[in-house]
Design an enzyme around this catalytic site. Structure first.
Site, PDB file in Angstrom:
ATOM      1  N   LEU B  45       0.829  -1.209   0.000  1.00 17.70           N
ATOM      2  CA  LEU B  45       0.000   0.000   0.000  1.00 17.70           C
ATOM      3  C   LEU B  45       0.853   1.244   0.000  1.00 17.70           C
ATOM      4  O   LEU B  45       0.620   2.183  -0.757  1.00 17.70           O
ATOM      5  CB  LEU B  45      -0.915  -0.009   1.219  1.00 17.70           C
ATOM      6  CG  LEU B  45      -2.049  -1.019   1.136  1.00 17.70           C
ATOM      7  CD1 LEU B  45      -2.858  -1.002   2.415  1.00 17.70           C
ATOM      8  CD2 LEU B  45      -2.947  -0.720  -0.053  1.00 17.70           C
ATOM      9  N   HIS B 268      -0.994 -10.804  17.485  1.00 20.23           N
ATOM     10  CA  HIS B 268      -2.432 -10.696  17.221  1.00 20.23           C
ATOM     11  C   HIS B 268      -3.166 -11.819  17.945  1.00 20.23           C
ATOM     12  O   HIS B 268      -2.768 -12.969  17.860  1.00 20.23           O
ATOM     13  CB  HIS B 268      -2.668 -10.783  15.714  1.00 20.23           C
ATOM     14  CG  HIS B 268      -4.033 -10.354  15.305  1.00 20.23           C
ATOM     15  ND1 HIS B 268      -5.147 -11.092  15.600  1.00 20.23           N
ATOM     16  CD2 HIS B 268      -4.463  -9.270  14.630  1.00 20.23           C
ATOM     17  CE1 HIS B 268      -6.206 -10.471  15.116  1.00 20.23           C
ATOM     18  NE2 HIS B 268      -5.818  -9.370  14.523  1.00 20.23           N
ATOM     19  N   SER B 286      -9.403 -12.447  11.120  1.00 24.00           N
ATOM     20  CA  SER B 286      -9.556 -11.016  11.389  1.00 24.00           C
ATOM     21  C   SER B 286     -10.197 -10.761  12.750  1.00 24.00           C
ATOM     22  O   SER B 286     -11.121 -11.445  13.162  1.00 24.00           O
ATOM     23  CB  SER B 286     -10.441 -10.389  10.330  1.00 24.00           C
ATOM     24  OG  SER B 286     -10.860  -9.119  10.770  1.00 24.00           O
ATOM     25  N   ARG B 332      -5.468  -5.477  21.119  1.00 21.60           N
ATOM     26  CA  ARG B 332      -4.809  -6.738  20.785  1.00 21.60           C
ATOM     27  C   ARG B 332      -3.839  -7.227  21.839  1.00 21.60           C
ATOM     28  O   ARG B 332      -3.796  -8.419  22.147  1.00 21.60           O
ATOM     29  CB  ARG B 332      -4.038  -6.544  19.489  1.00 21.60           C
ATOM     30  CG  ARG B 332      -4.979  -6.346  18.364  1.00 21.60           C
ATOM     31  CD  ARG B 332      -4.252  -6.041  17.110  1.00 21.60           C
ATOM     32  NE  ARG B 332      -5.244  -6.020  16.038  1.00 21.60           N
ATOM     33  CZ  ARG B 332      -4.982  -5.710  14.798  1.00 21.60           C
ATOM     34  NH1 ARG B 332      -3.755  -5.387  14.447  1.00 21.60           N
ATOM     35  NH2 ARG B 332      -5.918  -5.733  13.906  1.00 21.60           N
ATOM     36  N   HIS B 403       2.191 -10.614  14.216  1.00 25.51           N
ATOM     37  CA  HIS B 403       1.342 -10.091  13.173  1.00 25.51           C
ATOM     38  C   HIS B 403       1.886  -8.810  12.547  1.00 25.51           C
ATOM     39  O   HIS B 403       1.778  -8.587  11.349  1.00 25.51           O
ATOM     40  CB  HIS B 403      -0.018  -9.805  13.791  1.00 25.51           C
ATOM     41  CG  HIS B 403      -1.005  -9.222  12.866  1.00 25.51           C
ATOM     42  ND1 HIS B 403      -1.370  -9.856  11.718  1.00 25.51           N
ATOM     43  CD2 HIS B 403      -1.690  -8.069  12.892  1.00 25.51           C
ATOM     44  CE1 HIS B 403      -2.249  -9.106  11.079  1.00 25.51           C
ATOM     45  NE2 HIS B 403      -2.443  -8.018  11.765  1.00 25.51           N
ATOM     46  N   GLU B 427       4.721   0.121   6.997  1.00 27.46           N
ATOM     47  CA  GLU B 427       5.122  -0.653   8.173  1.00 27.46           C
ATOM     48  C   GLU B 427       6.635  -0.599   8.403  1.00 27.46           C
ATOM     49  O   GLU B 427       7.109  -0.841   9.521  1.00 27.46           O
ATOM     50  CB  GLU B 427       4.646  -2.109   8.008  1.00 27.46           C
ATOM     51  CG  GLU B 427       4.739  -2.910   9.288  1.00 27.46           C
ATOM     52  CD  GLU B 427       4.118  -4.303   9.179  1.00 27.46           C
ATOM     53  OE1 GLU B 427       3.243  -4.525   8.326  1.00 27.46           O
ATOM     54  OE2 GLU B 427       4.518  -5.179   9.970  1.00 27.46           O
ATOM     55  N   LEU B 443      -3.384  -0.041   7.405  1.00 29.48           N
ATOM     56  CA  LEU B 443      -3.747   0.287   6.024  1.00 29.48           C
ATOM     57  C   LEU B 443      -3.859   1.802   5.895  1.00 29.48           C
ATOM     58  O   LEU B 443      -3.378   2.408   4.939  1.00 29.48           O
ATOM     59  CB  LEU B 443      -5.068  -0.388   5.653  1.00 29.48           C
ATOM     60  CG  LEU B 443      -5.101  -1.917   5.794  1.00 29.48           C
ATOM     61  CD1 LEU B 443      -6.463  -2.460   5.367  1.00 29.48           C
ATOM     62  CD2 LEU B 443      -4.006  -2.556   4.972  1.00 29.48           C
TER      63      LEU B 443
HETATM   64  C1  LIG Z   1      -2.982 -11.277   7.688  1.00 24.25           C
HETATM   65  C2  LIG Z   1      -2.912  -9.796   7.923  1.00 24.25           C
HETATM   66  C3  LIG Z   1      -4.060  -9.048   8.049  1.00 24.25           C
HETATM   67  C4  LIG Z   1      -4.007  -7.679   8.261  1.00 24.25           C
HETATM   68  N1  LIG Z   1      -5.172  -6.979   8.369  1.00 24.25           N
HETATM   69  C5  LIG Z   1      -5.118  -5.643   8.538  1.00 24.25           C
HETATM   70  C6  LIG Z   1      -6.327  -4.878   8.601  1.00 24.25           C
HETATM   71  O1  LIG Z   1      -7.425  -5.419   8.515  1.00 24.25           O
HETATM   72  N2  LIG Z   1      -6.230  -3.555   8.749  1.00 24.25           N
HETATM   73  C7  LIG Z   1      -5.028  -2.924   8.831  1.00 24.25           C
HETATM   74  O2  LIG Z   1      -5.004  -1.706   8.934  1.00 24.25           O
HETATM   75  N3  LIG Z   1      -3.875  -3.615   8.748  1.00 24.25           N
HETATM   76  C8  LIG Z   1      -3.887  -4.954   8.609  1.00 24.25           C
HETATM   77  N4  LIG Z   1      -2.714  -5.658   8.536  1.00 24.25           N
HETATM   78  C9  LIG Z   1      -1.437  -4.953   8.515  1.00 24.25           C
HETATM   79  C10 LIG Z   1      -1.173  -4.378   7.131  1.00 24.25           C
HETATM   80  O3  LIG Z   1      -1.638  -5.264   6.156  1.00 24.25           O
HETATM   81  C11 LIG Z   1       0.288  -4.125   6.860  1.00 24.25           C
HETATM   82  O4  LIG Z   1       0.885  -3.477   7.921  1.00 24.25           O
HETATM   83  C12 LIG Z   1       0.446  -3.231   5.641  1.00 24.25           C
HETATM   84  O5  LIG Z   1      -0.266  -3.759   4.560  1.00 24.25           O
HETATM   85  C13 LIG Z   1       1.891  -3.035   5.265  1.00 24.25           C
HETATM   86  O6  LIG Z   1       1.957  -2.346   4.042  1.00 24.25           O
HETATM   87  P1  LIG Z   1       3.327  -1.830   3.473  1.00 24.25           P
HETATM   88  O7  LIG Z   1       3.007  -1.131   2.222  1.00 24.25           O
HETATM   89  O8  LIG Z   1       4.060  -1.085   4.509  1.00 24.25           O
HETATM   90  O9  LIG Z   1       4.201  -3.143   3.194  1.00 24.25           O
HETATM   91  P2  LIG Z   1       3.912  -4.519   2.441  1.00 24.25           P
HETATM   92  O10 LIG Z   1       2.546  -4.643   1.939  1.00 24.25           O
HETATM   93  O11 LIG Z   1       4.457  -5.565   3.325  1.00 24.25           O
HETATM   94  O12 LIG Z   1       4.794  -4.419   1.159  1.00 24.25           O
HETATM   95  C14 LIG Z   1       6.178  -4.558   1.172  1.00 24.25           C
HETATM   96  C15 LIG Z   1       6.679  -4.398  -0.227  1.00 24.25           C
HETATM   97  O13 LIG Z   1       8.083  -4.295  -0.189  1.00 24.25           O
HETATM   98  C16 LIG Z   1       8.665  -5.199  -1.095  1.00 24.25           C
HETATM   99  N5  LIG Z   1       9.965  -5.538  -0.563  1.00 24.25           N
HETATM  100  C17 LIG Z   1      10.301  -5.971   0.674  1.00 24.25           C
HETATM  101  N6  LIG Z   1      11.630  -6.114   0.779  1.00 24.25           N
HETATM  102  C18 LIG Z   1      12.139  -5.772  -0.408  1.00 24.25           C
HETATM  103  C19 LIG Z   1      13.457  -5.720  -0.930  1.00 24.25           C
HETATM  104  N7  LIG Z   1      14.513  -6.037  -0.197  1.00 24.25           N
HETATM  105  N8  LIG Z   1      13.612  -5.343  -2.207  1.00 24.25           N
HETATM  106  C20 LIG Z   1      12.558  -5.012  -2.991  1.00 24.25           C
HETATM  107  N9  LIG Z   1      11.299  -5.022  -2.543  1.00 24.25           N
HETATM  108  C21 LIG Z   1      11.102  -5.406  -1.270  1.00 24.25           C
HETATM  109  C22 LIG Z   1       7.678  -6.322  -1.212  1.00 24.25           C
HETATM  110  O14 LIG Z   1       7.880  -6.991  -2.414  1.00 24.25           O
HETATM  111  C23 LIG Z   1       6.371  -5.564  -1.153  1.00 24.25           C
HETATM  112  O15 LIG Z   1       6.081  -5.060  -2.423  1.00 24.25           O
HETATM  113  C24 LIG Z   1      -2.764  -7.044   8.360  1.00 24.25           C
HETATM  114  C25 LIG Z   1      -1.602  -7.791   8.243  1.00 24.25           C
HETATM  115  C26 LIG Z   1      -1.669  -9.160   8.062  1.00 24.25           C
HETATM  116  C27 LIG Z   1      -0.399  -9.957   8.044  1.00 24.25           C
END
Ligand SMILES: Cc1cc2nc3c(=O)[nH]c(=O)nc-3n(C[C@H](O)[C@H](O)[C@H](O)COP(=O)(O)OP(=O)(O)OC[C@H]3O[C@@H](n4cnc5c(N)ncnc54)[C@H](O)[C@@H]3O)c2cc1C
Ligand code: FES
Lengths: 263, 640
Positions: B45, B268, B286, B332, B403, B427, B443
């Site tokens: 995201l 979680h 969830s 949580r 989590h 994150e 999110l």
């Molecule tokens: C099962 C589950 C359910 C969840 N439900 C919720 C919810 O209902 N509501 C809520 O608010 N949050 C929820 N969360 C938390 C939330 O989903 C995450 O914190 C959030 O989506 C993280 O987004 P991000 O963009 O920071 O990273 P991520 O979506 O983890 O994306 C990381 C990106 O970095 C890339 N990447 C990583 N390392 C490298 C590297 N070395 N080189 C190149 N690319 C790399 C990956 O390929 C990916 O594209 C949930 C989490 C989980 C595990």
């Protein structure tokens, strides 16, 4: 963990292919003490640990969420993309669906537009190209109106959700005798065509996406319906009908009037 | 020597800070933007939103991700929903209340100014996503539906069945691919960042491994945005996707970016319990399920009867008993700890005894099976597939699992790390959740960072410091030597050729971290585990076995590099946990608890962010950013 569960012996035939140009071949491997609670990918993990310790390359396969939502896992199991269970991705398939002594054949998703990278790992970037050609609403960050200014009936919203749930795994392509991406493309076309947000670009979108799909080596749809049966998210076949209608309407409008002739 | 960190929080009243800051920012002329290259690592995201928005603004963006498509980032798996202070339900919500809840939920270890901005931006996120065609749940009248979620007393959570993350990510992905179509963004999937390149003290590029060809590539830019997600997989078993890892953030740490609060991790409460030692990951159920499900264990220790055989008066609905006003909806960290206490008392359920029940019987009776299926259908289906039991008939068995990680690279108000030109979003940074994240807030934060904050910060950085960002060539100078270093690092791993697999080491590490730096931590356990981690790490570098090629696709090699970094990170987590002599949020130190087993904060000594500086072979230095609470009064959290 000390849980007592049933274990079984599984005879695997797994596709191995070093690179896109390698001919490829099957290897046989017997997995013992397979717990019924294992997922299919966990079985593959166990097999890989054994191969590595013997000095062999691990079997390459794509996987990530292991929850059935990212669309990364992609194996053909006993001839079916994602295996025998309805509405289930490979990662969500559990060994309790098999019996002790079963023979299981594991192959990559095969299609002209999805070349094999190695073993069970294929290249699905063609799907991204289809989306790039129009699978979006053109709205820049910061220019949106208040969300509740666009009321959408629950029924329409639910219909749109149903097709938006596509995970882009490519099982539909692997299942199709023609290697067609019609179900995938139609899911996005339908999602956008159903919603008010998608109206402004409705015609151009379908024209671009269908033409891009055709240019990428996917075959033509001949309505066999295998895609719908293999789809882990149960995207309905009627999406393809909707896409076809959208396409013809848009195409007719696109043509200069003299070509169509008078009505 | 430890320094006091400056978060660069803008002047003025809290509600005006962001607006006035935006006004004072330097701008980059639209025609000049295309002359500036920006690297975005990660397309979850945060990364997809940032890359798409900067592409729209006219920058030349390169977006990298590990997966074969940006659409598959770990964000896709988020289930429950996203918060926003829209107050569509007219139940008393407001920006201020969302801000207040988030600061309090984070147990007063987050920065007020950041959290306030997050709450402000939350409403714009929903507008943006709906405009993109994200199919959020709706009411019959056509307006957006909301639900209440984990620890909130208002209904401010927007959702798309149990697939909110998927729909939001596909929205951001479509915006990203639109820019790919316009050629403002170049999408580079199947690439893993293995190092950050610094020139004249600024982040100027990255070294990546092409995960198909095995080639080591160099990429240069004017600024680098890291949006690489959290480090929950240091525990081996977690709800994170298998490819989630800490490598990008960790290598930036080793290049000088401070790592903040690594011990703040979230366990979680509602996950499907472990079933065997082949287990590769854990699946979240969830927490929206806690709106209708009731958590219980038998009153008697070791009661092995089937749940249906246990009469009402022999069940302990312990959350409702201990926390009458929040009941099953406590935050949580509280719910997780209480589940652990029940299991430790010998009242756990299922064959392993390491689980508690989440029961929908009453809700099904009250609302009907159809209504429950409408709300949670896909979750029930997922549970049935994995556990092999039908949750409409038998209560779910659940247990806490790792989590989310609140800790991450330290950033200032502009999301800039301690390395100029390196911005961190989502994150991967430590910013807004303090010691505990509330449900549906990750999110929100990822999208706020990506759509609305990073693009402004980048503009300001280039606008004000652009003249010092000199042209460079990614085929020259330092890029060549760094590329060589990365390649030699991989050779070193491949050459060990020992007797144990990468997974085997990862499991052993994970077990240690779970037991000692998990739900409950003690000084003695932490001291011991630091030594144990070092010895497993030494063993790894002597005895790991990686087969397959270096110069072609090879998942074992990818995993090995990530696990090597997890060892180092795990050690820092333990050090951070050891030096934080208090309990707060997800960080529970056994020495610091109230007589009722609740976390005991120490605001006079620990009301700060701990940010660690890498010092090579020497011990890392712990720096502090003092936290000030001018709006939300420092009180101890009570959910009773
Ligand atoms: C099962 C589950 C359910 C969840 N439900 C919720 C919810 O209902 N509501 C809520 O608010 N949050 C929820 N969360 C938390 C939330 O989903 C995450 O914190 C959030 O989506 C993280 O987004 P991000 O963009 O920071 O990273 P991520 O979506 O983890 O994306 C990381 C990106 O970095 C890339 N990447 C990583 N390392 C490298 C590297 N070395 N080189 C190149 N690319 C790399 C990956 O390929 C990916 O594209 C949930 C989490 C989980 C595990
Ligand atoms: S691994 Fe994500 S859908 Fe199977």
């Amino acid at each position: 963990m000390s849980e007592i569960h049933k274990t079984m012996t599984i005879h695997l035939k797994i596709w191995r292919q070093k690179s896109p140009n390698d001919q490829g071949h099957f290897i046989e491997h017997t997995a013992k003490n397979v717990s019924e609670h294992m997922s299919f990918l966990e079985l593959m993990d166990v097999v890989n640990q054994e191969l590595i310790l013997k000095g062999d390359d691990a079997i390459e396969f794509d996987h990530d969420c292991r929850e059935g939502i990212c669309g990364t896992c992609s194996m053909v199991i006993n001839g079916n993309p994602h295996g025998p269970e309805k509405a289930t991705t490979t990662c969500q398939l559990h060994m309790r669906k098999f019996k002790d002594g079963d023979h299981i054949t594991v192959e990559p998703f095969r299609a002209k537009a999805f070349p094999v990278v190695k073993d069970l790992k294929v290249d699905r970037t063609a799907f991204d190209k289809i989306i790039t050609s129009g699978g979006y609403v053109s709205v820049n960050t910061g220019s949106a109106q208040d969300a509740n200014n666009i009321p959408i009936g629950k029924h329409t919203a639910d219909l749109a959700f149903e097709v938006a749930a596509c995970i882009g795994c490519g099982a539909c392509v692997a299942a199709c005798v023609n290697g067609s991406a019609a179900l995938f493309t139609s899911a996005k076309v339908s999602h956008m065509a159903l919603l008010p947000q998608g109206q402004a670009e409705r015609e151009q979108r379908v024209l671009n996406m269908v033409r891009t799909m055709e240019s990428l080596g996917f075959g033509n749809c001949s309505n066999t319906g295998a895609c719908e049966l293999s789809c882990p998210k149960e995207i309905p076949l009627e999406s393809i009908a909707r896409m076809n209608r959208e396409f013809y309407c848009a195409e007719v409008k696109e043509r200069p009037e003299k070509e169509i002739g008078g009505f | 020597m430890s320094v006091v960190l400056d978060a660069k929080i803008p002047e003025g009243p809290i509600e005006k800070k962001w607006d006035s800051h935006k006004f004072h920012m330097k701008l980059v002329n639209p025609a000049n933007r295309r002359k500036h290259n920006i690297i975005v690592v990660g397309t979850g995201l945060a990364g997809a939103a940032a890359a798409a928005s900067m592409g729209e603004m006219g920058y030349k963006v390169k977006a990298f991700c590990i997966q074969d498509s940006p659409r598959r980032a770990h964000s896709i798996a988020a289930q429950g929903g996203i918060n926003a202070a829209k107050n569509y339900q007219n139940d008393g919500d407001s920006v201020y209340r969302l801000f207040y809840d988030t600061v309090k939920g984070g147990d007063f270890r987050a920065r007020e100014a950041n959290v306030y901005r997050l709450a402000q931006l939350s409403t714009e996120i929903i507008d943006q996503c709906v405009a993109q065609g994200v199919p959020f749940a709706r009411e019959y009248g056509g307006l957006l539906d909301n639900r209440s979620f984990g620890g909130a007393q208002v209904s401010r959570t927007f959702y798309a069945r149990g697939q909110t993350g998927q729909q939001l990510l596909l929205g951001a992905y479509s915006a990203l691919m639109r820019q790919a179509d316009k050629k403002t963004v170049e999408v580079l999937p199947r690439r893993e960042m293995l190092d950050l390149v610094i020139v004249d003290g600024r982040a100027r590029g990255i070294i990546v491994r092409n995960l198909i060809t095995g080639e080591i590539e160099t990429h240069a830019a004017d600024a680098v945005v890291l949006a690489t997600g959290g480090y929950g997989n240091v525990f081996y078993l977690s709800t994170n996707a298998m490819n989630s890892n800490a490598t990008a953030a960790w290598r930036c740490y080793k290049r000088g970016a401070y790592f903040a609060n690594p011990c703040f991790t979230q366990i979680h409460p509602t996950c499907i319990p472990v079933s065997g030692d082949y287990q590769s990951k854990l699946t979240l159920m969830s927490e929206s399920l806690r709106n209708d499900g009731r958590v219980w264990v038998p009153k008697e220790k070791g009661d092995k009867r089937a749940p249906s055989q246990i009469p009402e008066n022999e069940r302990d609905y312990y959350l409702e008993r201990i926390y009458p006003s929040f009941g099953n909806l406590v935050p949580r960290d509280v719910a997780s700890r209480q589940a652990k206490f029940r299991v430790d008392e010998g009242r756990g359920v299922g064959t392993t005894g390491i689980a508690v029940y989440l029961d929908f019987k009453d809700a099904i009776q009250r609302l009907g099976k159809e209504a429950i299926s409408e709300k949670y259908g896909n979750l029930f289906q997922m549970y049935a597939k994995i556990a092999g039991e039908d949750p409409y008939q038998v209560p779910m068995r659940i247990y806490p699992a790792v989590h989310y990680t609140m800790g991450g690279l330290w950033v200032d108000y502009n999301l800039q790390s301690t390395i100029p030109g390196l911005f961190v979003a989502g994150e991967a940074n430590f910013s807004d959740h303090g010691a505990n994240r509330l449900g549906a807030s990750a999110l929100m934060q990822g999208l706020a960072d990506g759509y609305f904050i990073v693009p402004y910060s980048i503009g300001n950085y280039i606008g004000s410091e652009g003249s010092q960002i000199k042209p460079i060539d990614s085929n020259d100078g330092i890029f060549v030597s760094e590329k060589k270093n990365v390649s030699e690092g991989l050779d070193k791993l491949m050459k060990i050729n020992g007797k144990r697999t990468v997974d085997d080491f990862h499991k052993e590490l994970g077990q240690q971290v779970w037991e000692n730096v998990g739900m409950s931590r003690s000084a003695s356990g932490l001291k011991k585990v630091i030594g144990d981690i070092k010895s497993i790490k030494a063993e790894f570098w002597k005895d790991v076995k990686i087969t397959g090629p270096k110069d072609y696709t090879n998942q074992e090699l990818e995993k090995a590099g990530r696990v090597a970094d997890f060892f180092e990170l795990a050690e820092l987590m333990a050090k951070d946990a050891l030096t934080r002599e208090e309990s707060c949020g997800g960080h529970f130190r056994e020495e610091h608890q109230t007589p009722e087993n609740e976390a005991k904060r120490d605001d006079s000594n620990f009301c700060h962010v701990a940010a660690w500086e890498y010092k090579g072979a020497e011990e890392p230095i712990r720096h502090k950013e003092e936290l000030k609470f001018d709006h939300v009064k420092l009180t101890s959290r009570s959910y009773k």
